[in-house]
Design a protein around this motif. Structure first.
Motif, mmCIF file in Angstrom:
data_model
loop_
_atom_site.group_PDB
_atom_site.id
_atom_site.type_symbol
_atom_site.label_atom_id
_atom_site.label_comp_id
_atom_site.label_asym_id
_atom_site.label_seq_id
_atom_site.Cartn_x
_atom_site.Cartn_y
_atom_site.Cartn_z
ATOM 1 N N PRO A 19 37.971 54.226 48.360
ATOM 2 C CA PRO A 19 37.974 53.449 47.117
ATOM 3 C C PRO A 19 38.154 54.373 45.908
ATOM 4 N N LYS A 20 39.019 53.957 44.967
ATOM 5 C CA LYS A 20 39.281 54.776 43.783
ATOM 6 C C LYS A 20 39.572 53.842 42.616
ATOM 7 N N VAL A 21 38.700 53.851 41.642
ATOM 8 C CA VAL A 21 38.796 52.941 40.500
ATOM 9 C C VAL A 21 40.063 53.191 39.697
ATOM 10 N N SER A 22 40.485 54.445 39.550
ATOM 11 C CA SER A 22 41.637 54.765 38.705
ATOM 12 C C SER A 22 42.982 54.460 39.369
ATOM 13 N N SER A 23 42.984 54.100 40.629
ATOM 14 C CA SER A 23 44.221 53.762 41.338
ATOM 15 C C SER A 23 44.593 52.305 41.074
ATOM 16 N N PRO A 24 45.887 51.986 40.888
ATOM 17 C CA PRO A 24 46.296 50.596 40.645
ATOM 18 C C PRO A 24 45.870 49.642 41.773
ATOM 19 N N LEU A 25 45.841 50.124 43.003
ATOM 20 C CA LEU A 25 45.439 49.284 44.135
ATOM 21 C C LEU A 25 43.930 49.257 44.338
ATOM 22 N N GLY A 26 43.216 50.191 43.705
ATOM 23 C CA GLY A 26 41.768 50.260 43.859
ATOM 24 C C GLY A 26 41.323 51.160 44.999
ATOM 25 N N PHE A 27 42.280 51.807 45.643
ATOM 26 C CA PHE A 27 41.942 52.727 46.727
ATOM 27 C C PHE A 27 43.074 53.731 46.920
#
Length: 134
Positions: free
Chosen positions: A75-83
């Protein structure tokens, strides 16, 4: 023992159980490695000098890459897909050319041509490892 402490212990137990299941599964499916397998080869050959077409066949032991590699999704908040996906695939590091002699050659009428042989070049992995997919 408090309620929160009990929930925390259950959560730790569940995580350890899942991790131990993953570890036992990786033992059942070996890591990426070079393995030997047998393939069958058929080749249509046109000879310029005799102006004939023949069909040659044979089999060969070749190396292939097999096994599992660790991939994950984070999971990654800064990614457009969220992961973020980290995908690894079992694949060759380097290829080599192997010469294979096809020892059974036939005419177009399916008649065996005695003592006729034909050599083909096959590309096979020299070694394998877990690499980025794609």
């Amino acid at each position: 023992m408090s309620y929160m402490h009990s929930v925390g212990l259950i959560l730790v137990y569940a995580i350890c159980f899942v991790l131990s299941k993953g570890a036992s599964q990786s033992r059942r499916h070996p890591q990426c490695q070079a393995v030997t397998t047998v393939i069958k080869i058929s080749q249509e050959v046109y000879e310029q000098d005799t102006k004939r077409t023949m069909f040659c066949r044979g089999s060969a032991n070749v190396t292939s890459c097999e096994g599992t590699c660790k991939s994950r999704m984070i999971p990654k908040v800064s990614s457009p897909l969220g992961f973020t996906k980290v995908c690894k695939c079992c694949r060759e590091n380097r290829l080599r050319i192997k010469k294979v002699e096809l020892r059974k050659c036939y005419t177009e009428d399916k008649v065996l041509i005695p003592n006729e042989r034909y050599t083909v070049d096959i590309r096979e992995p020299e070694s394998c490892s877990c690499s980025t997919c794609g």
